[in-house]
Design a protein around this motif. Sequence first.
Motif, PDB file in Angstrom:
ATOM      1  N   SER A 141       0.854  -1.193   0.000  1.00 36.20           N
ATOM      2  CA  SER A 141       0.000   0.000   0.000  1.00 36.20           C
ATOM      3  C   SER A 141       0.884   1.234   0.000  1.00 36.20           C
ATOM      4  N   ILE A 142       0.287   2.363  -0.295  1.00 38.48           N
ATOM      5  CA  ILE A 142       1.010   3.639  -0.206  1.00 38.48           C
ATOM      6  C   ILE A 142       0.170   4.608   0.617  1.00 38.48           C
ATOM      7  N   MET A 143       0.839   5.520   1.290  1.00 42.05           N
ATOM      8  CA  MET A 143       0.151   6.567   2.034  1.00 42.05           C
ATOM      9  C   MET A 143       0.461   7.899   1.358  1.00 42.05           C
ATOM     10  N   VAL A 144      -0.570   8.703   1.170  1.00 43.93           N
ATOM     11  CA  VAL A 144      -0.391  10.009   0.538  1.00 43.93           C
ATOM     12  C   VAL A 144      -1.008  11.090   1.407  1.00 43.93           C
ATOM     13  N   TRP A 145      -0.454  12.285   1.299  1.00 44.28           N
ATOM     14  CA  TRP A 145      -0.952  13.472   1.993  1.00 44.28           C
ATOM     15  C   TRP A 145      -1.389  14.486   0.951  1.00 44.28           C
ATOM     16  N   GLY A 146      -2.515  15.139   1.191  1.00 44.57           N
ATOM     17  CA  GLY A 146      -2.984  16.160   0.267  1.00 44.57           C
ATOM     18  C   GLY A 146      -3.619  17.318   1.014  1.00 44.57           C
ATOM     19  N   CYS A 147      -3.834  18.413   0.319  1.00 52.46           N
ATOM     20  CA  CYS A 147      -4.461  19.575   0.942  1.00 52.46           C
ATOM     21  C   CYS A 147      -5.292  20.321  -0.100  1.00 52.46           C
ATOM     22  N   PHE A 148      -6.186  21.183   0.395  1.00 59.21           N
ATOM     23  CA  PHE A 148      -6.966  22.029  -0.508  1.00 59.21           C
ATOM     24  C   PHE A 148      -7.397  23.276   0.259  1.00 59.21           C
ATOM     25  N   SER A 149      -7.712  24.300  -0.482  1.00 55.52           N
ATOM     26  CA  SER A 149      -8.244  25.532   0.092  1.00 55.52           C
ATOM     27  C   SER A 149      -9.575  25.826  -0.590  1.00 55.52           C
ATOM     28  N   ARG A 150     -10.153  26.934  -0.241  1.00 53.57           N
ATOM     29  CA  ARG A 150     -11.427  27.319  -0.843  1.00 53.57           C
ATOM     30  C   ARG A 150     -11.281  27.505  -2.358  1.00 53.57           C
ATOM     31  N   ASN A 151     -10.100  27.919  -2.795  1.00 58.07           N
ATOM     32  CA  ASN A 151      -9.905  28.268  -4.194  1.00 58.07           C
ATOM     33  C   ASN A 151      -9.498  27.095  -5.093  1.00 58.07           C
ATOM     34  N   ARG A 152      -8.760  26.143  -4.522  1.00 55.35           N
ATOM     35  CA  ARG A 152      -8.235  25.090  -5.395  1.00 55.35           C
ATOM     36  C   ARG A 152      -7.639  23.966  -4.566  1.00 55.35           C
ATOM     37  N   PRO A 153      -7.481  22.767  -5.198  1.00 55.75           N
ATOM     38  CA  PRO A 153      -6.764  21.691  -4.507  1.00 55.75           C
ATOM     39  C   PRO A 153      -5.270  21.976  -4.507  1.00 55.75           C
ATOM     40  N   GLY A 154      -4.590  21.463  -3.498  1.00 56.25           N
ATOM     41  CA  GLY A 154      -3.149  21.622  -3.415  1.00 56.25           C
ATOM     42  C   GLY A 154      -2.426  20.389  -3.921  1.00 56.25           C
ATOM     43  N   PRO A 155      -1.133  20.304  -3.691  1.00 57.79           N
ATOM     44  CA  PRO A 155      -0.345  19.159  -4.188  1.00 57.79           C
ATOM     45  C   PRO A 155      -0.621  17.900  -3.371  1.00 57.79           C
ATOM     46  N   ILE A 156      -0.307  16.745  -3.971  1.00 57.11           N
ATOM     47  CA  ILE A 156      -0.374  15.458  -3.287  1.00 57.11           C
ATOM     48  C   ILE A 156       1.057  14.961  -3.094  1.00 57.11           C
ATOM     49  N   THR A 157       1.356  14.543  -1.865  1.00 56.05           N
ATOM     50  CA  THR A 157       2.706  14.107  -1.535  1.00 56.05           C
ATOM     51  C   THR A 157       2.676  12.670  -1.028  1.00 56.05           C
ATOM     52  N   ARG A 158       3.539  11.836  -1.560  1.00 58.98           N
ATOM     53  CA  ARG A 158       3.618  10.443  -1.094  1.00 58.98           C
ATOM     54  C   ARG A 158       4.443  10.394   0.190  1.00 58.98           C
ATOM     55  N   ILE A 159       3.917   9.654   1.196  1.00 58.21           N
ATOM     56  CA  ILE A 159       4.612   9.461   2.462  1.00 58.21           C
ATOM     57  C   ILE A 159       5.271   8.097   2.407  1.00 58.21           C
ATOM     58  N   LYS A 160       6.574   8.054   2.593  1.00 58.25           N
ATOM     59  CA  LYS A 160       7.306   6.815   2.390  1.00 58.25           C
ATOM     60  C   LYS A 160       7.202   5.845   3.563  1.00 58.25           C
ATOM     61  N   ALA A 178       2.616  27.311  -0.376  1.00 54.30           N
ATOM     62  CA  ALA A 178       2.007  27.941  -1.554  1.00 54.30           C
ATOM     63  C   ALA A 178       1.262  29.193  -1.132  1.00 54.30           C
ATOM     64  N   PHE A 179       1.478  30.272  -1.863  1.00 51.04           N
ATOM     65  CA  PHE A 179       0.665  31.474  -1.715  1.00 51.04           C
ATOM     66  C   PHE A 179      -0.493  31.336  -2.698  1.00 51.04           C
ATOM     67  N   VAL A 180      -1.714  31.198  -2.184  1.00 51.55           N
ATOM     68  CA  VAL A 180      -2.887  31.053  -3.050  1.00 51.55           C
ATOM     69  C   VAL A 180      -3.470  32.428  -3.293  1.00 51.55           C
ATOM     70  N   GLY A 181      -3.523  32.822  -4.563  1.00 49.64           N
ATOM     71  CA  GLY A 181      -3.931  34.170  -4.904  1.00 49.64           C
ATOM     72  C   GLY A 181      -5.298  34.254  -5.541  1.00 49.64           C
ATOM     73  N   GLN A 182      -5.561  35.374  -6.173  1.00 49.35           N
ATOM     74  CA  GLN A 182      -6.850  35.617  -6.796  1.00 49.35           C
ATOM     75  C   GLN A 182      -7.057  34.651  -7.960  1.00 49.35           C
ATOM     76  N   GLY A 183      -8.307  34.183  -8.107  1.00 45.92           N
ATOM     77  CA  GLY A 183      -8.645  33.284  -9.194  1.00 45.92           C
ATOM     78  C   GLY A 183      -8.041  31.901  -9.049  1.00 45.92           C
ATOM     79  N   GLY A 184      -7.594  31.551  -7.828  1.00 49.73           N
ATOM     80  CA  GLY A 184      -7.045  30.221  -7.601  1.00 49.73           C
ATOM     81  C   GLY A 184      -5.593  30.057  -8.014  1.00 49.73           C
ATOM     82  N   LYS A 185      -4.963  31.110  -8.551  1.00 54.16           N
ATOM     83  CA  LYS A 185      -3.558  31.007  -8.927  1.00 54.16           C
ATOM     84  C   LYS A 185      -2.708  30.899  -7.657  1.00 54.16           C
ATOM     85  N   SER A 186      -1.607  30.167  -7.766  1.00 53.50           N
ATOM     86  CA  SER A 186      -0.773  30.000  -6.587  1.00 53.50           C
ATOM     87  C   SER A 186       0.703  30.044  -6.953  1.00 53.50           C
TER      88      SER A 186
END
Length: 423
Positions: A141-160, A178-186
């Motif tokens: 199996s693999i374990m992954v970490w992810g994040c999101f904000s109101r504007n957009r999803p963030g990166p997914i990172t594999r946990i070893k 990540a600095f999440v800016g206007q229109g979801g740009k980061s």
Amino acid sequence: MVKGSPTSPILNRIIVSQHEEGISFAQIVQLAVANPFIILREITNQLGLGISVKKTLRNAGLYGYRAAKKPLISEKNEKARLDFDKEYASWNITKWGTVIWSDETKIELRGNPHHTYVRRPASERYNPRYISPTLPHGGGSIMVWGCFSRNRPGPITRIKKDNMTGGIYKNILNHTLAFVGQGGKSLQIPKTVFGQTQQLSQDFAQDPTDGILGLAFTSLAVDGVIPPVILAIQQGLLDAPLFTVFLEHEGTAQGVKGGVFTYGAVDTTNCGAVIAYQKLSSATYWQFKMDAITTAKGAGSNQAVDVISDTGTSLLGGPQAVTDSLAQALGGTYDQSQGLYQIDCAAKVADTILTIGGNKYTIKSANMIDNFGQNYCALNIFPFDFGGAGPSWILGDPFIRSYCNIYDIGNQRIGFAASKQTV
């Protein structure tokens, strides 16, 4: 007649029941043949089968479910969660929009690690069509970490490793700022190092902010940690080695947009043409020379001194002899209990004029008086002493609201452009 394996009691009841429902045995077989991995419950649901007990219970609104499982919560954690709920219960959607949500999950590489059921003829156990492939040790199996904000999803990172620890979590954050800016740009800045305070000063006890983002130079950083924006420049992530700050005039309001930080460019949307650039006298703070600070009535000081531009300071701070002179000319009275110059909330004061590099920058009355609550108004200046070393003045928000500040890291200079905001 060839004898086969006896049917199970459950299937026997379903076969009997299907006669009562007018459904043929062939329909059950056809469904199982078409999908060998179908479970009994799916057959029952698709063909509308049932037995009298099940019907009775369902008619009474009683259905069979697996009991919900939740982690056992200690009294300490239960109290912490309730305290969290109470503290943030009044937050509106704007405030929650500033939160980054994260979690980790474990994914089985070969699907369900438990038993898999299949419907097949008795003699075809090893027919590839009915086999569920396996790998040694379950396939892993693999374990992954992810994040999101109101504007957009963030990166997914594999946990070893197989579990998340505080050290792993910190390491992930160090690589996914990540600095999440206007229109979801980061703006994602890899290899950013975070610092965690071990003791919080009472000065920040009631402060609505959750942390400090260092925007000055590496020479000021603890342990020589490279500040995020400088790190972004070193990695070639910005179009230009600078950033612009535009601040709106919103008083002491919370939960509202306070301005715009533009990384890698001069903000031409909120700011006018650049008036001038001033070379830094020290690349530590954003420190440069100011020729004079006066009012339209002539008070203040014409002595050239070092000053700093600071987005984290709400007022203009300088030597008390000079702030006293400015306040007297503007009509303020020093309130020692607050460390501010109190003034009538309805007052209109004369312009405050800063001379930098021979150019005059005017701060109007609207940016020189603020209401601090309960009808207590004061001038946006305060007495401040650096102790004889370093700059003499801090040019905080009143100046930055009046003029966008362009922090040119690459050329070690600061520029000024009139704000397009009308107050």
